[in-house]
Design a protein around this motif. Structure first.
Motif, PDB file in Angstrom:
ATOM      1  N   GLU A 114      -5.987   0.186 -15.426  1.00 12.75           N
ATOM      2  CA  GLU A 114      -5.646  -0.117 -14.027  1.00 12.75           C
ATOM      3  C   GLU A 114      -4.869   1.053 -13.428  1.00 12.75           C
ATOM      4  OE1 GLU A 114      -5.615  -2.487 -10.617  1.00 12.75           O
ATOM      5  OE2 GLU A 114      -6.593  -2.914 -12.498  1.00 12.75           O
ATOM      6  N   PRO A 115      -5.367   1.618 -12.329  1.00 13.07           N
ATOM      7  CA  PRO A 115      -4.670   2.772 -11.744  1.00 13.07           C
ATOM      8  C   PRO A 115      -3.379   2.368 -11.038  1.00 13.07           C
ATOM      9  CG  PRO A 115      -6.487   2.131 -10.344  1.00 13.07           C
ATOM     10  CD  PRO A 115      -6.553   1.255 -11.570  1.00 13.07           C
ATOM     11  N   GLU A 116      -2.459   3.313 -10.929  1.00  9.98           N
ATOM     12  CA  GLU A 116      -1.261   3.117 -10.111  1.00  9.98           C
ATOM     13  C   GLU A 116      -1.671   3.452  -8.679  1.00  9.98           C
ATOM     14  OE1 GLU A 116       1.920   2.143 -10.641  1.00  9.98           O
ATOM     15  OE2 GLU A 116       1.360   1.590 -12.680  1.00  9.98           O
ATOM     16  N   TYR A 117      -1.375   2.560  -7.775  1.00 12.37           N
ATOM     17  CA  TYR A 117      -1.762   2.783  -6.390  1.00 12.37           C
ATOM     18  C   TYR A 117      -0.619   3.455  -5.637  1.00 12.37           C
ATOM     19  CZ  TYR A 117      -5.583  -0.280  -7.570  1.00 12.37           C
ATOM     20  OH  TYR A 117      -6.693  -0.836  -8.165  1.00 12.37           O
ATOM     21  N   PRO A 118      -0.925   4.514  -4.870  1.00 11.54           N
ATOM     22  CA  PRO A 118       0.134   5.212  -4.125  1.00 11.54           C
ATOM     23  C   PRO A 118       0.615   4.384  -2.932  1.00 11.54           C
ATOM     24  CG  PRO A 118      -2.001   6.177  -3.626  1.00 11.54           C
ATOM     25  CD  PRO A 118      -2.226   5.153  -4.708  1.00 11.54           C
ATOM     26  N   LEU A 119       1.848   4.610  -2.531  1.00 11.42           N
ATOM     27  CA  LEU A 119       2.424   3.892  -1.392  1.00 11.42           C
ATOM     28  C   LEU A 119       1.674   4.165  -0.094  1.00 11.42           C
ATOM     29  CD1 LEU A 119       6.224   4.305  -2.170  1.00 11.42           C
ATOM     30  CD2 LEU A 119       4.777   2.308  -2.539  1.00 11.42           C
ATOM     31  N   THR A 120       0.927   5.259  -0.038  1.00 12.78           N
ATOM     32  CA  THR A 120       0.184   5.595   1.184  1.00 12.78           C
ATOM     33  C   THR A 120      -0.943   4.606   1.467  1.00 12.78           C
ATOM     34  OG1 THR A 120      -1.212   7.092  -0.110  1.00 12.78           O
ATOM     35  CG2 THR A 120       0.692   8.056   1.019  1.00 12.78           C
ATOM     36  N   LEU A 121      -1.314   3.797   0.479  1.00 16.66           N
ATOM     37  CA  LEU A 121      -2.365   2.803   0.689  1.00 16.66           C
ATOM     38  C   LEU A 121      -1.850   1.546   1.387  1.00 16.66           C
ATOM     39  CD1 LEU A 121      -4.413   2.980  -2.623  1.00 16.66           C
ATOM     40  CD2 LEU A 121      -5.029   3.865  -0.389  1.00 16.66           C
ATOM     41  N   ILE A 122      -0.542   1.411   1.528  1.00 14.98           N
ATOM     42  CA  ILE A 122       0.027   0.231   2.178  1.00 14.98           C
ATOM     43  C   ILE A 122      -0.238   0.307   3.673  1.00 14.98           C
ATOM     44  CG2 ILE A 122       2.156  -1.021   2.685  1.00 14.98           C
ATOM     45  CD1 ILE A 122       3.224  -0.045   0.003  1.00 14.98           C
ATOM     46  N   LYS A 123      -0.909  -0.721   4.206  1.00 16.54           N
ATOM     47  CA  LYS A 123      -1.247  -0.735   5.626  1.00 16.54           C
ATOM     48  C   LYS A 123      -0.104  -1.293   6.464  1.00 16.54           C
ATOM     49  CE  LYS A 123      -6.151  -1.120   4.787  1.00 16.54           C
ATOM     50  NZ  LYS A 123      -7.360  -1.914   4.946  1.00 16.54           N
ATOM     51  N   THR A 124       0.528  -2.365   5.987  1.00 20.80           N
ATOM     52  CA  THR A 124       1.642  -2.983   6.704  1.00 20.80           C
ATOM     53  C   THR A 124       2.804  -3.126   5.736  1.00 20.80           C
ATOM     54  OG1 THR A 124       0.056  -4.249   8.013  1.00 20.80           O
ATOM     55  CG2 THR A 124       2.353  -4.948   8.106  1.00 20.80           C
ATOM     56  N   PRO A 125       3.804  -2.265   5.836  1.00 23.05           N
ATOM     57  CA  PRO A 125       4.932  -2.351   4.905  1.00 23.05           C
ATOM     58  C   PRO A 125       5.731  -3.627   5.103  1.00 23.05           C
ATOM     59  CG  PRO A 125       5.045  -0.348   6.254  1.00 23.05           C
ATOM     60  CD  PRO A 125       3.917  -1.172   6.770  1.00 23.05           C
ATOM     61  N   ASN A 126       6.293  -4.111   4.006  1.00 15.82           N
ATOM     62  CA  ASN A 126       7.163  -5.276   4.042  1.00 15.82           C
ATOM     63  C   ASN A 126       8.607  -4.744   4.105  1.00 15.82           C
ATOM     64  OD1 ASN A 126       8.753  -7.478   3.564  1.00 15.82           O
ATOM     65  ND2 ASN A 126       7.689  -8.120   1.690  1.00 15.82           N
ATOM     66  N   PRO A 127       9.281  -4.909   5.245  1.00 14.91           N
ATOM     67  CA  PRO A 127      10.624  -4.343   5.392  1.00 14.91           C
ATOM     68  C   PRO A 127      11.643  -5.013   4.452  1.00 14.91           C
ATOM     69  CG  PRO A 127      10.080  -5.699   7.282  1.00 14.91           C
ATOM     70  CD  PRO A 127       8.839  -5.611   6.450  1.00 14.91           C
ATOM     71  N   GLY A 128      11.341  -6.205   3.941  1.00 14.02           N
ATOM     72  CA  GLY A 128      12.275  -6.882   3.046  1.00 14.02           C
ATOM     73  C   GLY A 128      12.118  -6.477   1.589  1.00 14.02           C
ATOM     74  N   TYR A 129      11.112  -5.668   1.260  1.00 14.23           N
ATOM     75  CA  TYR A 129      10.868  -5.274  -0.115  1.00 14.23           C
ATOM     76  C   TYR A 129      11.787  -4.105  -0.478  1.00 14.23           C
ATOM     77  CZ  TYR A 129       8.476  -3.659  -4.315  1.00 14.23           C
ATOM     78  OH  TYR A 129       8.183  -3.276  -5.592  1.00 14.23           O
ATOM     79  N   ALA A 130      12.537  -4.226  -1.552  1.00 14.59           N
ATOM     80  CA  ALA A 130      13.511  -3.217  -1.943  1.00 14.59           C
ATOM     81  C   ALA A 130      12.907  -2.078  -2.750  1.00 14.59           C
ATOM     82  CB  ALA A 130      14.647  -3.863  -2.736  1.00 14.59           C
ATOM     83  N   GLY A 131      11.696  -2.247  -3.219  1.00 13.38           N
ATOM     84  CA  GLY A 131      11.060  -1.210  -4.044  1.00 13.38           C
ATOM     85  C   GLY A 131      11.466  -1.343  -5.501  1.00 13.38           C
ATOM     86  N   ARG A 132      11.039  -0.377  -6.278  1.00 12.38           N
ATOM     87  CA  ARG A 132      11.313  -0.431  -7.728  1.00 12.38           C
ATOM     88  C   ARG A 132      12.651   0.157  -8.048  1.00 12.38           C
ATOM     89  NH1 ARG A 132       5.831   0.714 -11.003  1.00 12.38           N
ATOM     90  NH2 ARG A 132       4.429   0.090  -9.417  1.00 12.38           N
TER      91      ARG A 132
END
Length: 85
Positions: free
Chosen positions: A67-85
């Motif tokens: 399974e590939p790691e997907y880059p953040l550039t593929l996110i179409k609508t960011p979730n502002p509440g997501y804190a990230g890794r």
């Protein structure tokens, strides 16, 4: 009213399609719950372990080694509440 009476009343109000589903579920439940040919009845702990194993197998199949790691550039609508890794 006893528990058995409550169950009986609820069953009497079910539509035919739901009764058929309930009958299939009860058949499966009774096969697991009642000892057959020296087999011990399934306990809640055993059932929980079976669900855990099934879940783990499903995740393993969905997210394999390749399974590939997907880059953040593929996110179409960011979730502002997501804190990230």
């Amino acid at each position: 009213m006893s528990t058995v009476q409550e169950i009986q009343r609820a069953i009497q109000r079910l539509p035919t399609a739901d009764l058929q589903s309930l009958a299939r579920w009860m058949e499966d439940f009774l096969q697991r719950a009642i000892p057959q040919a020296g087999r011990e009845p399934l306990t809640l702990r055993d059932e929980a372990a079976e669900w855990s194993e099934l879940s783990a197998a499903g995740l393993q199949g969905a997210f394999g080694e390749s399974e590939p790691e997907y880059p953040l550039t593929l996110i179409k609508t960011p979730n502002p509440g997501y804190a990230g890794r």
